[in-house]
Write a protein that holds these residues in place. Structure first.
Motif, PDB file in Angstrom:
ATOM      1  N   ARG A  87       0.831  -1.222   0.000  1.00 42.68           N
ATOM      2  CA  ARG A  87       0.000   0.000   0.000  1.00 42.68           C
ATOM      3  C   ARG A  87       0.858   1.262   0.000  1.00 42.68           C
ATOM      4  NH1 ARG A  87      -3.152  -2.565   3.873  1.00 42.68           N
ATOM      5  NH2 ARG A  87      -2.203  -1.259   5.498  1.00 42.68           N
ATOM      6  N   VAL A  88       1.847   1.304   0.880  1.00 42.11           N
ATOM      7  CA  VAL A  88       2.665   2.511   0.971  1.00 42.11           C
ATOM      8  C   VAL A  88       3.535   2.650  -0.280  1.00 42.11           C
ATOM      9  CG1 VAL A  88       4.624   1.518   2.225  1.00 42.11           C
ATOM     10  CG2 VAL A  88       4.066   3.920   2.538  1.00 42.11           C
ATOM     11  N   SER A  89       3.986   1.522  -0.845  1.00 43.10           N
ATOM     12  CA  SER A  89       4.777   1.568  -2.084  1.00 43.10           C
ATOM     13  C   SER A  89       3.944   2.139  -3.230  1.00 43.10           C
ATOM     14  CB  SER A  89       5.288   0.175  -2.456  1.00 43.10           C
ATOM     15  OG  SER A  89       6.159  -0.312  -1.467  1.00 43.10           O
ATOM     16  N   ASN A  90       2.698   1.684  -3.338  1.00 42.10           N
ATOM     17  CA  ASN A  90       1.815   2.181  -4.402  1.00 42.10           C
ATOM     18  C   ASN A  90       1.474   3.654  -4.188  1.00 42.10           C
ATOM     19  OD1 ASN A  90       1.712  -0.259  -5.783  1.00 42.10           O
ATOM     20  ND2 ASN A  90      -0.030  -1.014  -4.592  1.00 42.10           N
ATOM     21  N   ARG A  91       1.279   4.045  -2.913  1.00 38.70           N
ATOM     22  CA  ARG A  91       0.997   5.442  -2.610  1.00 38.70           C
ATOM     23  C   ARG A  91       2.142   6.338  -3.087  1.00 38.70           C
ATOM     24  NH1 ARG A  91      -2.629   9.069  -2.070  1.00 38.70           N
ATOM     25  NH2 ARG A  91      -3.869   7.608  -0.824  1.00 38.70           N
ATOM     26  N   LEU A  92       3.370   5.928  -2.803  1.00 42.44           N
ATOM     27  CA  LEU A  92       4.532   6.717  -3.210  1.00 42.44           C
ATOM     28  C   LEU A  92       4.706   6.702  -4.725  1.00 42.44           C
ATOM     29  CD1 LEU A  92       7.059   5.725  -0.399  1.00 42.44           C
ATOM     30  CD2 LEU A  92       5.964   7.941  -0.713  1.00 42.44           C
ATOM     31  N   LEU A  93       4.363   5.570  -5.348  1.00 36.59           N
ATOM     32  CA  LEU A  93       4.448   5.483  -6.808  1.00 36.59           C
ATOM     33  C   LEU A  93       3.466   6.449  -7.463  1.00 36.59           C
ATOM     34  CD1 LEU A  93       5.851   3.857  -9.090  1.00 36.59           C
ATOM     35  CD2 LEU A  93       3.893   2.322  -9.051  1.00 36.59           C
ATOM     36  N   ASP A  94       2.220   6.487  -6.957  1.00 34.07           N
ATOM     37  CA  ASP A  94       1.222   7.419  -7.489  1.00 34.07           C
ATOM     38  C   ASP A  94       1.655   8.860  -7.303  1.00 34.07           C
ATOM     39  OD1 ASP A  94      -0.330   5.291  -8.194  1.00 34.07           O
ATOM     40  OD2 ASP A  94      -1.646   5.388  -6.436  1.00 34.07           O
ATOM     41  N   TRP A  95       2.210   9.139  -6.126  1.00 31.44           N
ATOM     42  CA  TRP A  95       2.656  10.509  -5.845  1.00 31.44           C
ATOM     43  C   TRP A  95       3.787  10.913  -6.787  1.00 31.44           C
ATOM     44  CZ3 TRP A  95       5.059  12.218  -0.479  1.00 31.44           C
ATOM     45  CH2 TRP A  95       5.148  13.620  -0.456  1.00 31.44           C
ATOM     46  N   HIS A  96       4.707   9.962  -7.019  1.00 30.44           N
ATOM     47  CA  HIS A  96       5.825  10.229  -7.923  1.00 30.44           C
ATOM     48  C   HIS A  96       5.310  10.561  -9.322  1.00 30.44           C
ATOM     49  CE1 HIS A  96      10.171   8.877  -9.153  1.00 30.44           C
ATOM     50  NE2 HIS A  96       9.935  10.153  -9.381  1.00 30.44           N
ATOM     51  N   LEU A  97       4.318   9.794  -9.774  1.00 33.01           N
ATOM     52  CA  LEU A  97       3.726  10.044 -11.094  1.00 33.01           C
ATOM     53  C   LEU A  97       3.081  11.419 -11.134  1.00 33.01           C
ATOM     54  CD1 LEU A  97       2.889   9.161 -13.907  1.00 33.01           C
ATOM     55  CD2 LEU A  97       0.945   7.955 -12.895  1.00 33.01           C
ATOM     56  N   GLN A  98       2.374  11.774 -10.073  1.00 36.14           N
ATOM     57  CA  GLN A  98       1.720  13.078  -9.997  1.00 36.14           C
ATOM     58  C   GLN A  98       2.753  14.205 -10.088  1.00 36.14           C
ATOM     59  OE1 GLN A  98      -0.803  13.696  -6.491  1.00 36.14           O
ATOM     60  NE2 GLN A  98      -0.152  15.845  -6.448  1.00 36.14           N
ATOM     61  N   LEU A  99       3.870  14.047  -9.394  1.00 40.45           N
ATOM     62  CA  LEU A  99       4.920  15.073  -9.418  1.00 40.45           C
ATOM     63  C   LEU A  99       5.562  15.172 -10.798  1.00 40.45           C
ATOM     64  CD1 LEU A  99       6.635  14.295  -5.988  1.00 40.45           C
ATOM     65  CD2 LEU A  99       5.270  16.320  -6.552  1.00 40.45           C
ATOM     66  N   ASP A 100       5.813  14.007 -11.432  1.00 40.05           N
ATOM     67  CA  ASP A 100       6.428  14.024 -12.762  1.00 40.05           C
ATOM     68  C   ASP A 100       5.507  14.651 -13.802  1.00 40.05           C
ATOM     69  OD1 ASP A 100       8.693  12.922 -11.769  1.00 40.05           O
ATOM     70  OD2 ASP A 100       8.376  10.903 -12.562  1.00 40.05           O
ATOM     71  N   ARG A 101       4.205  14.419 -13.661  1.00 39.99           N
ATOM     72  CA  ARG A 101       3.246  15.006 -14.598  1.00 39.99           C
ATOM     73  C   ARG A 101       3.218  16.531 -14.487  1.00 39.99           C
ATOM     74  NH1 ARG A 101      -1.659  10.685 -13.837  1.00 39.99           N
ATOM     75  NH2 ARG A 101      -1.297   9.491 -15.736  1.00 39.99           N
ATOM     76  N   ALA A 102       3.549  17.038 -13.284  1.00 42.68           N
ATOM     77  CA  ALA A 102       3.499  18.480 -13.056  1.00 42.68           C
ATOM     78  C   ALA A 102       4.732  19.218 -13.579  1.00 42.68           C
ATOM     79  CB  ALA A 102       3.337  18.751 -11.546  1.00 42.68           C
ATOM     80  N   LEU A 103       5.726  18.450 -14.049  1.00 43.24           N
ATOM     81  CA  LEU A 103       6.933  19.085 -14.574  1.00 43.24           C
ATOM     82  C   LEU A 103       6.609  19.854 -15.862  1.00 43.24           C
ATOM     83  CD1 LEU A 103       9.469  16.146 -14.123  1.00 43.24           C
ATOM     84  CD2 LEU A 103       9.553  18.349 -12.928  1.00 43.24           C
ATOM     85  N   PRO A 104       7.333  20.933 -16.140  1.00 40.10           N
ATOM     86  CA  PRO A 104       7.085  21.690 -17.388  1.00 40.10           C
ATOM     87  C   PRO A 104       7.421  20.843 -18.613  1.00 40.10           C
ATOM     88  CG  PRO A 104       9.094  22.458 -16.273  1.00 40.10           C
ATOM     89  CD  PRO A 104       8.411  21.536 -15.319  1.00 40.10           C
TER      90      PRO A 104
END
Length: 434
Positions: free
Chosen positions: A366-383
């Motif tokens: 669960r915590v691994s998937n949570r961090l994976l989703d967050w990482h994706l969210q941060l990468d999507r926000a890159l210019p």
């Protein structure tokens, strides 16, 4: 040369404390203040052997003793030792390169070699040989590594005789005991009696195995090496009556002295709950309770990390701050990876996980998937175009993971990967075209 001097200084302190812990039982008690000086006349040495063996030994005593009397006392002690039999092999103890005159002269390396031999035979060997599950190790080693040789001795150098294999057996038995009852099931790697003990965590693992209710491993993981070492030695003394033979500053170094750590750790053997009646695996009777407690603490930690990640993900801040938050939590998770993997090693005959192990596995995922989703969210926000590249990398990683199982044959696996990547290339081209 400096390294040898430091090692001798550490051994001198540790061995002196060990000797005094036994001489305190004598009536009247005796105290060694300077090991190299106080051992010269043989009186302290013979008193120590009497306490350890329960036998009365002849001793020349008095204030007017001369060197000839000192040599006689040391000779009595050495003859007594060589008349003893090894608990492992049943053959007499061998004293290599140790003679009376060197002890009378107070030569540091010889004195330390003699005391180490006494510790090895009267404490480490006797205690490990009484653990039935470990007796098979007693004859498993025919050669020793240098860290357990009993006599790093003479100068000028002399041709050394082969060392008795019992030392390697006793060392291996003590190390395996530590691994089996304490560290293996917490995911803590202990492969020696040196650097593996520097953080202090291994000492707490041993205490936890013997006294499950007195150790808070969550606090242990957060503290510094020195704090852990000091607390562990203090706790072992108050809870188990084990003298503090080691100083934290001697253990918190790149290469702690193995003989000193072995001397200290061997004292815990006396508190093994089923020392004479261990089961076939060598586990104490309270092992299951210890394992459950450790797994539940691990699950609580993972649950808290998941809550922290959720809260941090929702916290407002610029992208740099968000990445820093993400990174700090990801590092915390990775630092526990080996511990969790070790804890998920099944000890059941059918190879299945226990309920507590399964809950830890779920919490980790669960915590691994949570961090994976967050990482994706941060990468999507890159210019742009970094954001698109970040998303593509995450999708590629997903494609590599999809449907690839251990049971699949190599060819099928390769085809699965190839199809997934080809499909991904088509979709990414379409996105770029649009």
């Amino acid at each position: 040369l400096q390294r040898v001097d430091e090692q001798e200084a550490v051994q001198k302190r540790t061995f002196t404390k060990w000797i005094n812990s036994h001489l305190a039982k004598r009536v009247p008690p005796l105290v060694v203040t300077d090991l190299f000086e106080d051992i010269k006349d043989g009186v302290m040495l013979l008193a120590l052997l009497e306490v350890l063996s329960g036998q009365k030994l002849p001793c020349e005593q008095g204030k007017k003793l001369r060197r000839i009397h000192w040599v006689a006392n040391i000779g009595t002690a050495l003859n007594f030792l060589e008349g003893r039999k090894s608990a492992y092999r049943g053959s007499p103890i061998k004293l290599v390169n140790i003679n009376s005159t060197d002890i009378v002269d107070g030569r540091p390396s010889i004195v330390l070699g003699l005391v180490w031999t006494i510790i090895l035979y009267f404490q480490i060997e006797e205690l490990t040989s009484s653990l039935p599950a470990l007796q098979a190790l007693s004859s498993s080693t025919s050669s020793l590594n240098s860290s357990t040789s009993s006599t790093e001795t003479t100068s000028p150098p002399v041709k050394k005789k082969p060392l008795p294999p019992v030392q390697g057996g006793a060392r291996k038995a003590l190390l395996r005991w530590v691994q089996q009852i304490a560290t293996k099931h917490l995911g803590i790697e202990v492969k020696d009696f040196g650097p593996s003990w520097r953080t202090g965590v291994a000492f707490f693992a041993v205490i936890l195995a013997l006294r499950p209710n007195v150790v808070d491993m969550e606090r242990v993981w957060r503290r510094s090496n020195r704090e852990n070492l000091q607390e562990a030695f203090s706790l072992a003394e108050t809870e188990l009556g084990i003298p503090q033979l080691l100083d934290p500053e001697d253990v918190d170094v790149d290469k702690p002295d193995e003989k000193s750590i072995m001397t200290y750790v061997a004292q815990f053997l006396k508190h093994h709950p089923d020392r004479q009646h261990s089961d076939s695996e060598g586990f104490p009777s309270n092992f299951a309770r210890e394992q459950r407690k450790s797994l539940r603490e691990m699950k609580m930690w993972l649950d808290q990390l998941e809550r922290d990640a959720t809260q941090a993900q929702e916290t407002e801040g610029n992208l740099t701050q968000q990445y820093q938050l993400f990174k700090s939590l990801r590092v915390q998770l990775e630092m526990r990876r080996k511990q969790v993997e070790g804890a998920l090693h099944s000890t059941q005959k059918d190879g299945m996980l226990t309920v507590d192990q399964a809950l830890v596995k779920q919490a980790w995922e669960r915590v691994s998937n949570r961090l994976l989703d967050w990482h994706l969210q941060l990468d999507r926000a890159l210019p742009a175009p970094l954001g698109m590249v970040g998303v593509w990398l995450h999708q590629a990683e997903g494609a590599l993971r999809q449907e690839i199982t251990v049971q699949q044959a190599h060819d099928e696996t390769a085809n699965t990967v190839h199809r997934a990547l080809e499909q991904h290339k088509v979709s990414i081209k379409a996105e770029v075209t649009d």
